[in-house]
Scaffold this motif. Structure first.
Motif, PDB file in Angstrom:
ATOM      1  N   HIS A 213       1.502   0.170  -4.422  1.00 21.48           N
ATOM      2  CA  HIS A 213       0.006   0.091  -4.653  1.00 21.48           C
ATOM      3  C   HIS A 213      -0.527  -1.051  -5.407  1.00 21.48           C
ATOM      4  O   HIS A 213      -1.308  -0.778  -6.366  1.00 21.48           O
ATOM      5  CB  HIS A 213      -0.474   1.485  -5.118  1.00 21.48           C
ATOM      6  CG  HIS A 213      -0.018   2.619  -4.527  1.00 21.48           C
ATOM      7  ND1 HIS A 213      -0.586   3.011  -3.101  1.00 21.48           N
ATOM      8  CD2 HIS A 213       1.061   3.794  -4.882  1.00 21.48           C
ATOM      9  CE1 HIS A 213       0.144   3.925  -2.804  1.00 21.48           C
ATOM     10  NE2 HIS A 213       1.039   4.643  -3.589  1.00 21.48           N
ATOM     11  N   SER A 214       0.116  -2.044  -5.380  1.00 19.60           N
ATOM     12  CA  SER A 214      -0.208  -3.258  -5.939  1.00 19.60           C
ATOM     13  C   SER A 214      -0.198  -4.546  -4.898  1.00 19.60           C
ATOM     14  O   SER A 214       0.176  -4.389  -3.790  1.00 19.60           O
ATOM     15  CB  SER A 214       0.588  -3.579  -7.323  1.00 19.60           C
ATOM     16  OG  SER A 214       1.816  -3.812  -6.594  1.00 19.60           O
TER      17      SER A 214
ATOM     18  N   GLN B 153       0.902  -1.193  -0.031  1.00 19.34           N
ATOM     19  CA  GLN B 153       0.066   0.151   0.059  1.00 19.34           C
ATOM     20  C   GLN B 153       0.862   1.129   0.086  1.00 19.34           C
ATOM     21  O   GLN B 153       0.370   2.456   0.290  1.00 19.34           O
ATOM     22  CB  GLN B 153      -0.976   0.127   1.168  1.00 19.34           C
ATOM     23  CG  GLN B 153      -1.769  -1.305   1.272  1.00 19.34           C
ATOM     24  CD  GLN B 153      -2.645  -1.307   2.684  1.00 19.34           C
ATOM     25  OE1 GLN B 153      -1.991  -1.336   3.304  1.00 19.34           O
ATOM     26  NE2 GLN B 153      -3.829  -1.196   2.641  1.00 19.34           N
ATOM     27  N   THR B 154       2.287   1.046  -0.398  1.00 22.79           N
ATOM     28  CA  THR B 154       3.130   2.194  -0.255  1.00 22.79           C
ATOM     29  C   THR B 154       3.320   2.600  -1.728  1.00 22.79           C
ATOM     30  O   THR B 154       3.233   2.141  -2.535  1.00 22.79           O
ATOM     31  CB  THR B 154       4.291   1.919   0.604  1.00 22.79           C
ATOM     32  OG1 THR B 154       4.850   1.011  -0.104  1.00 22.79           O
ATOM     33  CG2 THR B 154       3.954   1.338   1.870  1.00 22.79           C
ATOM     34  N   ALA B 155       4.298   3.606  -1.772  1.00 19.09           N
ATOM     35  CA  ALA B 155       4.639   4.100  -3.022  1.00 19.09           C
ATOM     36  C   ALA B 155       5.986   3.770  -3.199  1.00 19.09           C
ATOM     37  O   ALA B 155       6.614   3.849  -4.431  1.00 19.09           O
ATOM     38  CB  ALA B 155       4.760   5.941  -3.012  1.00 19.09           C
TER      39      ALA B 155
END
Length: 279
Positions: free
Chosen positions: A229-230, A181-183
């Motif tokens: 984000h995957s 859920q991070t960049a």
């Protein structure tokens, strides 16, 4: 009478000579292998790795994450004593190594052809499903609904989920999902399964048993990097097992060159809830 005695002695000599020839072992030569503690030596086999045995803890051996036929070897410390390493692949080939320490090994990657004449064949007591059957079962499991919703570890914007456990014959399947859920991309160093004691007495060595997957499957082409984000989902096939109440299965996901490490503790009451998959 003397002639009869001589004939019997001759037969005994011939029989003993023939027996000695039939039972004498074949002496096989081990591969020489040099390792160091600052570089990784890579062994690429033509078939998936079934088991790995280290002669001592002075060498570190780890299967490459998401790959079934690649083994990484490294020395645990400087100037280690000579030891050995044995690798068995799913086609029944045995690879034996005599491992020595070298500050700067000249060879860091070895690849073996499918028709390797330098290894020895073994016969498994219980043959696993074929690679095609394992793949087909994993694909079927990926299309099923998620069974577990609370078996997860979440930290640093990364979450590791155990979504289900399935059983087919002598193979246990675990469906694992990792959500980033991070960049920042998450590059997995390893996804590891091992059995541990629930409680460890003081001044005793840690009891740990590593579980080596016999097959790993994912829809994605790349199973090592989970982009920002995957998410990524795997089905890991293991030899069927259960554990006593005093032990638990530890599922660990560690990040390569990073500190985002996650783990799940699975008890036997979860394992025995495995859903059967029809052949």
């Amino acid at each position: 009478m003397k002639t009869i005695h001589l004939a019997i002695i001759s037969l005994l000599l011939i029989s003993s000579k023939g027996l000695g020839q039939s039972t004498s072992p074949t002496i096989l030569t081990s591969y020489p292998l040099s390792v160091t503690h600052q570089k990784t030596t890579t062994l690429i086999f033509p078939y998936a790795i079934k088991s790995v045995d280290r002669g001592s803890q002075d060498i570190l051996a780890q299967k490459a994450s998401g790959v079934e036929n690649v083994l990484w070897i490294k020395a645990a410390q400087k100037q280690m004593e000579q030891t050995n390493l044995t690798v068995i692949t799913t086609d029944g080939n045995v690879y034996s190594y005599l491992v020595n320490y070298a500050p700067n090994p000249t060879v860091l990657m070895l690849s073996y052809p499918a028709s390797n004449k330098l290894s020895e064949k073994v016969h498994f007591s219980e043959m696993h499903s074929t690679q095609a059957q394992l793949k087909s079962t994993c694909q079927q499991i990926l299309t099923r609904k998620q069974l577990f919703h609370r078996k997860k570890d979440r930290r640093f914007g990364i979450s590791l989920h155990l979504e289900g456990i399935y059983i087919q014959g002598e193979v246990l399947y675990c469906r694992i999902r990792l959500h980033n859920q991070t960049a920042i991309n998450y590059t997995m160093d390893q996804l590891r399964f091992s059995i541990h004691d629930q409680k460890q007495a003081k001044r005793t060595a840690t009891q740990e048993q590593e579980l080596s997957p016999i097959y790993i499957y994912s829809w994605a082409d790349s199973t090592e990097t989970i982009k920002a984000h995957s998410e990524q989902t795997w089905v890991i096939a293991l030899d069927k097992f259960t554990i006593p109440d005093q032990k638990y299965v530890l599922i660990e996901s560690s990040e390569k060159n990073g500190g985002r490490h996650l783990h799940l503790r699975i008890k036997n009451r979860t394992l025995v809830k495995a859903i059967p998959i029809a052949n």
